[in-house]
Design a protein around this motif. Sequence first.
Motif, short mmCIF file in Angstrom:
data_model
loop_
_atom_site.label_atom_id
_atom_site.label_comp_id
_atom_site.label_asym_id
_atom_site.label_seq_id
_atom_site.Cartn_x
_atom_site.Cartn_y
_atom_site.Cartn_z
N LEU B 115 7.18 46.99 63.73
CA LEU B 115 5.98 46.44 64.36
C LEU B 115 5.62 45.00 63.96
O LEU B 115 4.99 44.29 64.74
CB LEU B 115 4.77 47.35 64.06
N ILE B 116 5.97 44.61 62.73
CA ILE B 116 5.43 43.34 62.23
C ILE B 116 6.40 42.17 62.42
O ILE B 116 7.48 42.16 61.83
CB ILE B 116 5.04 43.45 60.75
N SER B 117 6.01 41.22 63.21
CA SER B 117 6.69 39.92 63.24
C SER B 117 5.92 38.97 62.31
O SER B 117 4.71 39.15 62.11
CB SER B 117 6.68 39.33 64.65
N PRO B 118 6.63 37.99 61.73
CA PRO B 118 5.93 37.06 60.84
C PRO B 118 4.68 36.47 61.51
O PRO B 118 4.74 36.01 62.65
CB PRO B 118 6.98 35.99 60.55
N GLY B 119 3.57 36.51 60.80
CA GLY B 119 2.32 35.97 61.32
C GLY B 119 1.42 37.02 61.98
O GLY B 119 0.24 36.76 62.21
N ASP B 120 1.97 38.18 62.28
CA ASP B 120 1.15 39.24 62.89
C ASP B 120 0.05 39.69 61.94
O ASP B 120 0.24 39.75 60.73
CB ASP B 120 2.01 40.47 63.23
#
Lengths: 403, 403
Positions: B115-120
Amino acid sequence: MSDSSAVRFADRLNNVETSAIRELFKLLGKPGIISFAGGFPDAAMFDVDGIRQASLAALEQEPGAALQYGATEGYQPLREQLAEFMGSKGAQVLPEQLLVTTGSQQALDLLGKTLISPGDKVIVEGPTFLATIQCFRLYGAQLITAPIDGHGVDVQRLEQLIVEHRPKFVYLIPTFGNPSGAMLSLERRHQVLEMAVRHDTLIVEDDPYGDLYFGEAPPPSLLALSDQVPGSRQRLVHCGSLSKVLSPGLRVGWMIAPPELLAKAVMCKQFSDAHTSTFAQATAAQYLKAGRMPGTLQRVRQVYAQRAQAMVEALRSELGEAVSFVAPQGGLFVWARLTGAGGRLADGNELARRAIEHGVAFVPGAPFFARDPDVSTFRLSFATVGEDRIREGVGRLAKALQG
Amino acid sequence: MSDSSAVRFADRLNNVETSAIRELFKLLGKPGIISFAGGFPDAAMFDVDGIRQASLAALEQEPGAALQYGATEGYQPLREQLAEFMGSKGAQVLPEQLLVTTGSQQALDLLGKTLISPGDKVIVEGPTFLATIQCFRLYGAQLITAPIDGHGVDVQRLEQLIVEHRPKFVYLIPTFGNPSGAMLSLERRHQVLEMAVRHDTLIVEDDPYGDLYFGEAPPPSLLALSDQVPGSRQRLVHCGSLSKVLSPGLRVGWMIAPPELLAKAVMCKQFSDAHTSTFAQATAAQYLKAGRMPGTLQRVRQVYAQRAQAMVEALRSELGEAVSFVAPQGGLFVWARLTGAGGRLADGNELARRAIEHGVAFVPGAPFFARDPDVSTFRLSFATVGEDRIREGVGRLAKALQG
């Protein structure tokens, strides 16, 4: 989920797709099929009695430790046993230089997590282990492939690629690799280590199959040889596993790496699964301590050697010049190429489809290439099939090839 | 490594640092120290006999499956047992809706990976589980903290934060959370589920402690309550674990999630560790099947309840108005605040340092805050210390507070 956008996936998932092989595996339930498709050892050869005794000893002697949280680095008695095991194979390793992983698959994941930023280049063999390709791609790696021949990776080409791409690291399965079954020659091993030093490049040696040799032992691992090449050890990671030699279900692997890298891998593992099952680790430690491993290895080597030979002979007599391959000297696989001789089929994907209809399964070679797939290749595993069934299966394969 | 640049780390490692708590834990070897610092259950209460019988049954009845590679989704008999276990707690779950993970730590890792992209952005409670903070940060998450009180997360503030930040998901430990020990009220649980639907936001419920209640059972889990709030189930992830109730060493956790998310988590797990130890899974399945869990739960609840009471009483009598806390109704922790009353110390970090000198250890609260730490807080675990030693330890804490 159609009316909801609550689940929004991470960008990294765009880098991978569900593998074609998984789809193929769904067909394997077909009754009567002979499967050369698996990549696993034969469950019939597991030393169930030895593992039972080891787990009972673990629960008897150290119930608290075997069932409690443990150090992320690994259960100390297992680290000691594994260091000794590596020593018996000529590699000098201190327990503190070794991180226990949840199968060697996790070692690959930790290498990805600690080393790969999106866009980073990594050199792998073409072909290489499919789950390595997907694992590194999830971290955004751009994979470069170095070609192999019957003696493992082409070192001259590898050196050119290192110079050209300056990769984060080079990933090799030097001994009886999946899928190639190839064995990197001693001379090339030295060259790889010298290259690591010359170009200040990290080399990852994945070695789950090295103990499964059929005749003479293979050359020492890169790790064992690194003593002879000053400066190479600090540029070398070695991954090992009990999965192919004892039991995959324990999920016990290990990684030996330079201290700085090992420390970061430990930190990442802490947030991946805290630690590998202490119950499985304590069982593995007791098993190794009981001294059963040499006998187990001798037994599985013998059985796989007989099956490999049966397969090699059947391929030669049934398929003749329609296929080319190097007879494996260890491991679980024959890696073959359709020559197209006599105008016959030269497409591994198409042969795999036809083969299922003839009651035999295997994995086509194309997915094992991170780029530029050679579609004439395919992988046959002889590990889980008895000799008579191997001959029967290869016979079916010959019929499938005839159309 | 000083003369080599062969190891070049991934950028994501810049997002985390080795925790202060790990440094603290190194001091715990000091002889005679009473430790309230751990976050683990008491090994003396492990049902070693039950686990031994379960592992023997697994190796007797299904040696091949228990020791071979298994499906990434989990060992089917365990998925069935866990679905039934969830059913006994009021949550209707099909085995196919559940992924077995290598401890619930891996469920967190898979959520990060999928689920997590950098900055999310991700919303967590302030304070929350330390390894969650680090795990999500490794994937580049920007963490937003929602404050809690004695009844769990402040739902009004949470809703404002959801609207303001539109997070990838909200991570909550609604029942006896680590470190807060707080229990989210039934009313707030409904509000959280309604909020998930209203704002089309994914909620992650981490529930390793819910079975460890002391008196009355806590309100049903968000998962169990989701039947009553249309549309909420498809916006809900539930993570469970056998670690706190049976044995952390098995490393058996699970994740229940909407189908699309579960499928991606399975794919990511395939490249993380292939599957959770089938040996541990088969053992856990046999344990649950044998029907021992209710008795085990009753036993651990009783012991932890007594220890919690001993700690609460000692804190009140020894520290009085110098600390404030809500008496826990379950779990392993008392979460307390130094009030500074009478000009006394109000810094948890400083108290932790002094406490070690007085022979008692605990974890200061600041590291549990992803941002804006409340340095007056600290966490005491009563789980692994007998009642007399708890009283002795709190006495030492009182002395440490006096200077």
